[in-house]
Design an enzyme around this catalytic site. Structure first.
Site, PDB file in Angstrom:
ATOM      1  N   GLY A 162     -18.667  35.656  15.297  1.00 46.76           N
ATOM      2  CA  GLY A 162     -18.469  34.253  14.920  1.00 46.76           C
ATOM      3  C   GLY A 162     -17.062  33.795  15.192  1.00 46.76           C
ATOM      4  O   GLY A 162     -16.449  33.061  14.414  1.00 46.76           O
ATOM      5  N   ALA A 163     -16.535  34.232  16.349  1.00 47.65           N
ATOM      6  CA  ALA A 163     -15.094  34.112  16.616  1.00 47.65           C
ATOM      7  C   ALA A 163     -14.571  32.687  16.726  1.00 47.65           C
ATOM      8  O   ALA A 163     -13.376  32.452  16.592  1.00 47.65           O
ATOM      9  CB  ALA A 163     -14.750  34.884  17.890  1.00 47.65           C
ATOM     10  N   TYR A 198     -13.367  28.966  11.767  1.00 43.57           N
ATOM     11  CA  TYR A 198     -12.033  28.658  11.242  1.00 43.57           C
ATOM     12  C   TYR A 198     -11.219  29.926  10.948  1.00 43.57           C
ATOM     13  O   TYR A 198     -10.141  30.141  11.508  1.00 43.57           O
ATOM     14  CB  TYR A 198     -12.212  27.808   9.987  1.00 43.57           C
ATOM     15  CG  TYR A 198     -10.958  27.341   9.293  1.00 43.57           C
ATOM     16  CD1 TYR A 198      -9.845  26.913  10.003  1.00 43.57           C
ATOM     17  CD2 TYR A 198     -10.909  27.286   7.902  1.00 43.57           C
ATOM     18  CE1 TYR A 198      -8.707  26.457   9.344  1.00 43.57           C
ATOM     19  CE2 TYR A 198      -9.794  26.821   7.229  1.00 43.57           C
ATOM     20  CZ  TYR A 198      -8.688  26.416   7.954  1.00 43.57           C
ATOM     21  OH  TYR A 198      -7.577  25.959   7.291  1.00 43.57           O
ATOM     22  N   THR A 221     -17.423  38.068  10.546  1.00 42.94           N
ATOM     23  CA  THR A 221     -17.130  36.807   9.841  1.00 42.94           C
ATOM     24  C   THR A 221     -18.236  35.780  10.038  1.00 42.94           C
ATOM     25  O   THR A 221     -18.271  34.771   9.344  1.00 42.94           O
ATOM     26  CB  THR A 221     -15.798  36.174  10.327  1.00 42.94           C
ATOM     27  OG1 THR A 221     -16.005  35.664  11.640  1.00 42.94           O
ATOM     28  CG2 THR A 221     -14.662  37.160  10.351  1.00 42.94           C
ATOM     29  N   LYS A 229     -24.010  34.149   0.222  1.00 49.80           N
ATOM     30  CA  LYS A 229     -22.867  35.074   0.306  1.00 49.80           C
ATOM     31  C   LYS A 229     -23.052  36.279  -0.631  1.00 49.80           C
ATOM     32  O   LYS A 229     -22.679  37.403  -0.297  1.00 49.80           O
ATOM     33  CB  LYS A 229     -21.549  34.356  -0.038  1.00 49.80           C
ATOM     34  CG  LYS A 229     -21.122  33.283   0.945  1.00 49.80           C
ATOM     35  CD  LYS A 229     -21.091  33.737   2.394  1.00 49.80           C
ATOM     36  CE  LYS A 229     -19.863  34.485   2.802  1.00 49.80           C
ATOM     37  NZ  LYS A 229     -19.822  34.775   4.258  1.00 49.80           N
TER      38      LYS A 229
END
Length: 322
Positions: free
Chosen positions: A12-13, A16, A84, A167
């Protein structure tokens, strides 16, 4: 140069936090394999390819959280993986499809690939304080929260808090997987993140600041706690570079009132028209003490809220997002 010769993957580079992790890794000499949803989309890739060291040491890979084995190519030969990638939304029509599946199945997909890849020595997973703070009874101002606190999925469901649920479930399956497979895994749990943007688009947590400038109080809360994206990125990298790092690391600033945030922004940018909030602080939000000793022991020093707010607003103006 701590990372000379080391190869790491960031999932997920284009996000943010992930963009800052990539920037920091490149500056420290790592070779980075970055996964994005669509390598041909310049909004996802341009800011990454422009980073210092990107020409020599950054390679982009297409990967999808819900596609089995989608991360194999990117993770192959890596020393470590930063996971991420996970959707961040608070308003959803179908929580299972939009949030829970990508968070939970995506995490398992990445971890399964790490397990099969013998070169991977450590995995760093980005979680959230959303997986820490949702509990019954609710946290009180005198409570001191540390890494032993977990959100309760049934409370999340009852209160329809879908993002915290996603999460919490993702972190739970990650911890179970690491335990079952003897995997060296470190988890980072950041609060609301602000600070300058590398990506060209507005992300959820910085949008909160845009809302505040416009006189909204996005969560109708009296208290907010923010942490700087650069500190969060550093915590991730330190979690890789510190051999003794283990378990979870909460990284979040102290609770401050929405009034304090607005006063600080007015003081920093007198010309910026910051409207007063309607429906001031209808809910307290989470106002408790968060213990951040563990992350400080990794060598992370916290950027002052005033500096973070200043740099966030400058960045938003430069990108025409404010």
């Amino acid at each position: 140069m701590n990372g000379g010769g080391k190869v790491v993957c960031v999932t997920g580079a284009s996000g943010y936090i992930a963009s800052w992790i990539v920037k920091l890794l490149l500056l420290r000499g790592y070779t980075v394999r970055a996964t994005v949803q669509n390598p041909t989309d310049t909004a996802e890739t341009e800011h990454l390819l422009a980073l210092e060291g990107a020409k020599e040491r950054l390679k982009l890979f297409k990967a999808d959280l819900l596609e089995d084995c989608s991360f194999e190519q990117a993770i192959e030969g890596c020393d470590a993986v930063f996971h991420t990638a996970s959707p961040v939304k608070f308003i959803v029509t179908d929580p299972q499809t939009e949030l829970i599946d990508p968070a939970v199945k995506g995490t398992l997909n990445v971890l399964n690939t790490c397990k099969k890849t013998s070169s991977v020595k450590r995995v760093i997973v980005t979680s959230s304080t959303a997986a820490v703070l949702v509990r019954q009874p609710p946290l009180e101002p005198n409570d001191v929260v540390d890494e032993t606190f977990f959100s309760d999925p049934s409370v999340c469901m009852e209160r329809k808090l879908w993002y915290p649920l996603s999460k919490t479930l993702a972190e739970n399956v990650a911890c179970q997987f690491a335990k079952d497979n003897g995997m060296d895994m470190v988890v980072i749990n950041p609060g609301f993140i602000i600070g300058p943007l590398l990506q060209p688009t507005l992300n959820f947590s910085v949008e909160i600041i845009v809302d505040m400038v416009k006189g909204k109080n996005p969560f109708n809360c009296r208290y907010y706690s923010f942490v700087d994206v650069r500190d969060v990125a550093l915590a991730h990298v330190k979690a890789l570079e510190t051999p003794s790092a283990n378990g979870r690391y909460i990284i979040s600033g102290p609770s401050v009132t929405i009034n304090h945030i607005k006063e600080t922004m007015r003081e920093l940018f007198p010309k910026l028209c910051i409207d007063d909030t309607n429906g001031e602080g209808l809910m307290d939000g989470v106002n408790c003490t968060i213990c951040v000793d563990k992350v400080k022991n990794l060598g992370v020093e916290f950027t002052l809220l005033k500096s973070s707010l200043r740099d966030t607003i400058i960045s938003l103006k430069e990108k025409w997002l404010l």
